[in-house]
Motif scaffolding. Structure first.
Motif, PDB file in Angstrom:
ATOM      1  N   GLU A  82       0.850  -1.214   0.000  1.00  0.00           N
ATOM      2  CA  GLU A  82       0.000   0.000   0.000  1.00  0.00           C
ATOM      3  C   GLU A  82       0.872   1.246   0.000  1.00  0.00           C
ATOM      4  OE1 GLU A  82      -2.621   2.492   3.244  1.00  0.00           O
ATOM      5  OE2 GLU A  82      -2.685   0.303   3.377  1.00  0.00           O
ATOM      6  N   ILE A  83       1.936   1.224   0.843  1.00  0.00           N
ATOM      7  CA  ILE A  83       2.835   2.371   0.899  1.00  0.00           C
ATOM      8  C   ILE A  83       3.508   2.576  -0.451  1.00  0.00           C
ATOM      9  CG2 ILE A  83       4.928   3.272   1.987  1.00  0.00           C
ATOM     10  CD1 ILE A  83       4.110   1.697   4.514  1.00  0.00           C
ATOM     11  N   GLY A  84       3.939   1.473  -1.093  1.00  0.00           N
ATOM     12  CA  GLY A  84       4.571   1.582  -2.411  1.00  0.00           C
ATOM     13  C   GLY A  84       3.617   2.141  -3.441  1.00  0.00           C
ATOM     14  N   ILE A 143       2.083   6.886  -6.951  1.00  0.00           N
ATOM     15  CA  ILE A 143       1.140   7.838  -7.545  1.00  0.00           C
ATOM     16  C   ILE A 143       1.337   9.249  -6.989  1.00  0.00           C
ATOM     17  CG2 ILE A 143      -0.575   6.062  -8.013  1.00  0.00           C
ATOM     18  CD1 ILE A 143      -2.078   6.923  -5.538  1.00  0.00           C
ATOM     19  N   GLY A 144       2.457   9.461  -6.256  1.00  0.00           N
ATOM     20  CA  GLY A 144       2.819  10.824  -5.912  1.00  0.00           C
ATOM     21  C   GLY A 144       2.844  11.183  -4.447  1.00  0.00           C
ATOM     22  N   ALA A 145       2.589  10.243  -3.540  1.00  0.00           N
ATOM     23  CA  ALA A 145       2.621  10.567  -2.109  1.00  0.00           C
ATOM     24  C   ALA A 145       4.053  10.865  -1.668  1.00  0.00           C
ATOM     25  CB  ALA A 145       2.047   9.415  -1.292  1.00  0.00           C
ATOM     26  N   THR A 146       4.216  11.922  -0.904  1.00  0.00           N
ATOM     27  CA  THR A 146       5.547  12.302  -0.435  1.00  0.00           C
ATOM     28  C   THR A 146       5.881  11.557   0.863  1.00  0.00           C
ATOM     29  OG1 THR A 146       4.669  14.143   0.853  1.00  0.00           O
ATOM     30  CG2 THR A 146       5.263  14.596  -1.438  1.00  0.00           C
ATOM     31  N   GLN A 158       0.763  10.224   8.109  1.00  0.00           N
ATOM     32  CA  GLN A 158      -0.305   9.229   8.193  1.00  0.00           C
ATOM     33  C   GLN A 158      -0.052   8.252   9.354  1.00  0.00           C
ATOM     34  OE1 GLN A 158      -0.726   6.751   4.728  1.00  0.00           O
ATOM     35  NE2 GLN A 158      -1.967   5.242   5.819  1.00  0.00           N
ATOM     36  N   PHE A 159       1.137   7.709   9.424  1.00  0.00           N
ATOM     37  CA  PHE A 159       1.409   6.687  10.439  1.00  0.00           C
ATOM     38  C   PHE A 159       1.567   7.289  11.839  1.00  0.00           C
ATOM     39  CE2 PHE A 159       2.216   4.145   6.696  1.00  0.00           C
ATOM     40  CZ  PHE A 159       1.774   2.894   7.075  1.00  0.00           C
ATOM     41  N   LEU A 183      10.679   3.845   2.893  1.00  0.00           N
ATOM     42  CA  LEU A 183      10.597   2.730   1.948  1.00  0.00           C
ATOM     43  C   LEU A 183      10.697   3.224   0.503  1.00  0.00           C
ATOM     44  CD1 LEU A 183       7.737   0.560   3.517  1.00  0.00           C
ATOM     45  CD2 LEU A 183      10.170  -0.010   3.420  1.00  0.00           C
ATOM     46  N   ALA A 184      11.490   2.499  -0.282  1.00  0.00           N
ATOM     47  CA  ALA A 184      11.585   2.824  -1.715  1.00  0.00           C
ATOM     48  C   ALA A 184      10.357   2.284  -2.432  1.00  0.00           C
ATOM     49  CB  ALA A 184      12.855   2.228  -2.318  1.00  0.00           C
ATOM     50  N   PRO A 185       9.753   3.050  -3.330  1.00  0.00           N
ATOM     51  CA  PRO A 185       8.516   2.612  -4.003  1.00  0.00           C
ATOM     52  C   PRO A 185       8.686   1.273  -4.734  1.00  0.00           C
ATOM     53  CG  PRO A 185       8.917   4.937  -4.389  1.00  0.00           C
ATOM     54  CD  PRO A 185      10.127   4.416  -3.721  1.00  0.00           C
ATOM     55  N   ILE A 186       9.816   1.072  -5.422  1.00  0.00           N
ATOM     56  CA  ILE A 186       9.986  -0.167  -6.198  1.00  0.00           C
ATOM     57  C   ILE A 186      10.080  -1.365  -5.255  1.00  0.00           C
ATOM     58  CG2 ILE A 186      11.526  -1.414  -7.744  1.00  0.00           C
ATOM     59  CD1 ILE A 186      12.319   1.248  -8.978  1.00  0.00           C
ATOM     60  N   ASP A 187      10.875  -1.233  -4.180  1.00  0.00           N
ATOM     61  CA  ASP A 187      10.993  -2.340  -3.200  1.00  0.00           C
ATOM     62  C   ASP A 187       9.652  -2.632  -2.522  1.00  0.00           C
ATOM     63  OD1 ASP A 187      13.658  -2.517  -3.862  1.00  0.00           O
ATOM     64  OD2 ASP A 187      14.307  -1.214  -2.197  1.00  0.00           O
TER      65      ASP A 187
END
Length: 281
Positions: A177-179, A184-187, A194-195, A272-276
């Protein structure tokens, strides 16, 4: 608190009159201190008339029935004055707190003279003043008060670790979900916020539950003490007080625990990196 105390004539004659402690009075006749006056009660098959009730002086006096010694010996304990039986204890009241030490010294002198004790090391009696008991009680309260912050600190630490573990599990379970959100653009700040908000909300819910339980216990205790006959006795001193500042402080600490304990999991989620994260199974 009501009625009168027996006089010297009644004491010398062994009149069957009594003065009730507040706990006894409440248990037998209800909370009104005037209700027992003129009533009779039976003690060991002997009838006594109630002429007064006492104010609260502590556990021993509050749960006592006071009567002339001659009446107690002949009608309650079953032996007469001068039969050789001994009095187990005597209560003495000084006119003021400044005279307590002087009265205590006098008691020592009188008892040693009556018991033929020449060496104080061989005293066959004990003299205690309420000041020494109060000092012991105060020391005990101080010891307990010193342990309470330590216990509270351990509880807060355990609660913070629990919140942190829950949030770490949540981050792990929601890695994809984080990825997706990052893709889609979340910083990073949005993920962090959020957390952190979720952890703070978790702490707020726990604090709210704790406050509701505490308020319920306080209200229940305040209702139970009069029902147990302690409205005017020793139990009344243990009646809890419901105040807003401690409640607000406790709730604020719960929020701080959620905020602090959730910071690391939130930082870890934001890093977290988006791809990972998208590849995570």
């Amino acid at each position: 608190s009501s009625g009168v105390f027996f006089n010297k004539e009644e004491s010398d004659s062994g009149a069957h009159v009594v003065v009730l402690g507040p706990l006894i009075s409440t248990a037998l006749y209800g909370p009104d201190p005037n209700a027992p006056l003129g009533k009779t009660l039976r003690l060991n098959h002997a009838t006594f008339r109630v002429i007064g009730t006492m104010q609260s002086f502590g556990a021993t006096s509050d749960n006592a029935i006071i009567m002339p010694e001659r009446a107690a010996r002949s009608s309650v304990f079953g032996y007469s004055v001068g039969s050789g039986e001994q009095v187990s204890g005597v209560y003495i009241k000084a006119k003021s707190t400044l005279q307590v030490k002087h009265v205590e010294d006098q008691v020592y002198d009188i008892m040693r003279s009556q018991h033929n004790v020449r060496n104080p090391a061989f005293d066959d009696f004990q003299v205690q003043d309420l000041g020494s008991r109060l000092s012991t009680f105060t020391s005990l309260i101080g010891l307990i008060a010193g342990f309470v912050p330590a216990i509270a600190g351990i509880s807060l630490l355990v609660g913070g670790i629990g919140v942190m573990n829950i949030m770490l599990v949540s981050v792990t379970d929601r890695t994809r979900e984080i990825g997706t959100r990052k893709a889609i653009g979340a910083t990073n700040s949005a993920i962090l916020t959020q957390f952190v908000m979720e952890a703070t909300t978790l702490g707020a819910i726990g604090g709210l539950v704790g406050v509701l339980v505490a308020v319920g216990l306080i209200v229940g205790t305040k209702v139970a003490i009069p029902a147990l006959g302690g409205a005017n006795g020793m139990l009344a001193t243990f009646s809890p007080v419901l105040a807003a500042p401690p409640i607000l402080v406790a709730f604020g600490i719960s929020l701080m625990i959620g905020l602090v304990a959730g910071s690391y999991p939130a930082w870890r989620a934001a890093r977290l990196a988006p791809i990972d994260a998208l590849r995570y199974e």
